[in-house]
Each structure stands twice: as structure tokens, then as C-alpha cells.
Design a protein around this motif. Structure first.
Motif, short mmCIF file in Angstrom:
data_model
loop_
_atom_site.label_atom_id
_atom_site.label_comp_id
_atom_site.label_asym_id
_atom_site.label_seq_id
_atom_site.Cartn_x
_atom_site.Cartn_y
_atom_site.Cartn_z
N LEU A 116 -24.23 -29.09 -21.73
CA LEU A 116 -24.07 -27.62 -21.82
C LEU A 116 -23.44 -27.06 -20.55
CD1 LEU A 116 -27.40 -26.63 -23.60
CD2 LEU A 116 -25.10 -26.64 -24.57
N LYS A 117 -23.78 -27.62 -19.38
CA LYS A 117 -23.14 -27.18 -18.14
C LYS A 117 -21.65 -27.46 -18.18
CE LYS A 117 -27.00 -27.48 -14.90
NZ LYS A 117 -27.57 -28.21 -13.74
N ASN A 118 -21.30 -28.66 -18.67
CA ASN A 118 -19.88 -29.02 -18.79
C ASN A 118 -19.16 -28.06 -19.73
OD1 ASN A 118 -20.20 -31.14 -17.02
ND2 ASN A 118 -20.48 -32.67 -18.63
N ARG A 119 -19.83 -27.76 -20.86
CA ARG A 119 -19.22 -26.82 -21.82
C ARG A 119 -19.05 -25.44 -21.19
NH1 ARG A 119 -22.26 -27.55 -27.62
NH2 ARG A 119 -21.56 -29.66 -28.08
N LEU A 120 -20.08 -25.00 -20.46
CA LEU A 120 -20.02 -23.68 -19.81
C LEU A 120 -18.84 -23.62 -18.85
CD1 LEU A 120 -21.25 -20.90 -19.31
CD2 LEU A 120 -22.69 -21.94 -17.55
N ASN A 121 -18.67 -24.67 -18.05
CA ASN A 121 -17.52 -24.71 -17.13
C ASN A 121 -16.21 -24.64 -17.89
OD1 ASN A 121 -19.20 -24.84 -14.92
ND2 ASN A 121 -19.18 -27.08 -14.79
N SER A 122 -16.18 -25.38 -19.01
CA SER A 122 -14.96 -25.38 -19.84
C SER A 122 -14.72 -23.99 -20.42
CB SER A 122 -15.12 -26.41 -20.95
OG SER A 122 -14.05 -26.33 -21.85
N TYR A 123 -15.80 -23.34 -20.89
CA TYR A 123 -15.66 -22.01 -21.48
C TYR A 123 -15.24 -20.97 -20.42
CZ TYR A 123 -17.92 -23.76 -25.72
OH TYR A 123 -18.23 -24.45 -26.87
N GLU A 124 -15.75 -21.14 -19.22
CA GLU A 124 -15.35 -20.21 -18.16
C GLU A 124 -13.86 -20.34 -17.87
OE1 GLU A 124 -18.11 -21.26 -15.06
OE2 GLU A 124 -19.62 -19.81 -15.75
N GLY A 125 -13.36 -21.58 -17.89
CA GLY A 125 -11.92 -21.79 -17.71
C GLY A 125 -11.13 -21.17 -18.86
N MET A 126 -11.66 -21.35 -20.07
CA MET A 126 -11.00 -20.75 -21.24
C MET A 126 -11.01 -19.24 -21.16
SD MET A 126 -12.39 -22.85 -24.50
CE MET A 126 -12.31 -24.61 -24.62
N GLU A 127 -12.13 -18.68 -20.66
CA GLU A 127 -12.23 -17.23 -20.54
C GLU A 127 -11.14 -16.69 -19.62
OE1 GLU A 127 -15.51 -13.81 -19.36
OE2 GLU A 127 -15.80 -15.87 -18.66
N LYS A 128 -10.93 -17.37 -18.48
CA LYS A 128 -9.88 -16.94 -17.55
C LYS A 128 -8.52 -17.01 -18.22
CE LYS A 128 -7.75 -18.02 -13.12
NZ LYS A 128 -6.42 -17.94 -13.65
N ASP A 129 -8.28 -18.13 -18.92
CA ASP A 129 -7.00 -18.27 -19.62
C ASP A 129 -6.83 -17.18 -20.67
OD1 ASP A 129 -6.53 -20.50 -18.07
OD2 ASP A 129 -7.06 -21.96 -19.65
N LEU A 130 -7.92 -16.87 -21.38
CA LEU A 130 -7.86 -15.83 -22.40
C LEU A 130 -7.58 -14.46 -21.79
CD1 LEU A 130 -10.73 -16.84 -24.84
CD2 LEU A 130 -8.29 -16.78 -25.34
N ARG A 131 -8.21 -14.17 -20.64
CA ARG A 131 -7.94 -12.88 -19.98
C ARG A 131 -6.47 -12.75 -19.64
NH1 ARG A 131 -11.98 -13.44 -15.81
NH2 ARG A 131 -13.91 -13.38 -16.96
N ASP A 132 -5.92 -13.84 -19.07
CA ASP A 132 -4.49 -13.83 -18.72
C ASP A 132 -3.64 -13.64 -19.97
OD1 ASP A 132 -5.25 -14.24 -16.11
OD2 ASP A 132 -4.80 -16.41 -16.11
N ALA A 133 -4.01 -14.35 -21.03
CA ALA A 133 -3.26 -14.25 -22.29
C ALA A 133 -3.37 -12.85 -22.87
CB ALA A 133 -3.77 -15.29 -23.30
#
Length: 169
Positions: free
Chosen positions: A56-73
């Protein structure tokens, strides 16, 4: 510890009753086995939960990266959306003007067709009224003929009655 306190053995000559001691020992051994099995199961669950926590920690880190990418997008999409909206507004205005022109043409054509159809329906109505009048006249004629036939039948029945009475005499 509670198990040990509940063990009371009868004293017999030369010590405790061996059967009671064996039973108590077997019960303690059974309880200990159950506790060990439960302990092993709990340790497995703890290990499983630790693995899940790591996942779950790994997923959270992955989701946080996705969130940043989504904000930029999203920021890029908002800029593009503004441009597309402006183009769409211009295209919509052009389509609206063309649609108004086409709607007026369709309205004129439909109005002309409606007038023509009304004229045809009036003509059909006149023909239907004429046919209705003819049928009404024909019904009147047939009614008169029916009345005349009923009178003739009544006269014929009267004459037959007279003839029958005459023949009976």
C-alpha cells in the motif's frame, strides 16, 4: 498460569493420582498446542499485514506521482480547453446561422405543402359529403321501399288469412 492454578490433584498414598495427572498434563498440552497454533496464525497474519502495508505504501507513492502528473495534465487541458471553446463558439455561431437559414427554407416548404394538403383535404371532404348525401337519399328510398313492402306483406297476410278462413268453412 490460570491452567496451573486450576489443577488440584487428589492425594493418594504415595503422591497424586497418576490418571488425574495424565489427564491434566494432556489438557495442558492440548491448550498449549492450540495457543501455539493460534500464535503461528497471528504471526502469519502480522507478516501478511506487513506485506500489505508495504504494498500500500508503494501504491501510495505511485498514486502521488500520478496525482502530480494529473495536475500538470489538467493545467495543460485547461489551456487547450479554452482554445477549443473559443473555436467551438465560432463554429457554433456559424452552424446556428446556417441552421436558421435552413429552418426558414424548411418552414416555407412545409407551409406550402400544408396549404396544398389542406386544399386536397377540402376536396376530399366535399366528395365525402356528396357521397354521404347520395347514401342518405338512397337510405331514404330504401326505407320507403321497405315501408311499401311491409304494407304489401301485411295486405298479403290479410288476404291469406281470409283465404284460410274461407277454406276452413
Amino acid at each position: 498460569m490460570q491452567i496451573m492454578e486450576s489443577l488440584n490433584f487428589k492425594k493418594i498414598m504415595r503422591g497424586y493420582d497418576p490418571e488425574e495427572v495424565d489427564k491434566a498434563y494432556a489438557e495442558i498440552q492440548n491448550n498449549l498446542s492450540e495457543a501455539n497454533a493460534s500464535n503461528r496464525e497471528l504471526r502469519l497474519q502480522i507478516n501478511s499485514l506487513r506485506e500489505q502495508n508495504t504494498e500500500l505504501k508503494n501504491r501510495l507513492n505511485s498514486y502521488e506521482g500520478m496525482e502530480k502528473d494529473l495536475r500538470d495534465a489538467m493545467l495543460s487541458a485547461q489551456r487547450i480547453a479554452g482554445q477549443v471553446k473559443d473555436e467551438a463558439d465560432r463554429a457554433a455561431q456559424t452552424l446556428l446561422e446556417n441552421a436558421k437559414i435552413e429552418a426558414e427554407a424548411i418552414y416555407s416548404e412545409t407551409e406550402q405543402q400544408a396549404k396544398q394538403r389542406i386544399a386536397e383535404l377540402k376536396e376530399e371532404e366535399e366528395q365525402a359529403l356528396e357521397s354521404l348525401n347520395q347514401l342518405t337519399e338512397r337510405i331514404s328510398e330504401l326505407t320507403e321501399q321497405k315501408d311499401e313492402l311491409e304494407l304489401l306483406m301485411e295486405k298479403a297476410l290479410n288476404q291469406l288469412e281470409i283465404l284460410r278462413q274461407t277454406l276452413e268453412l
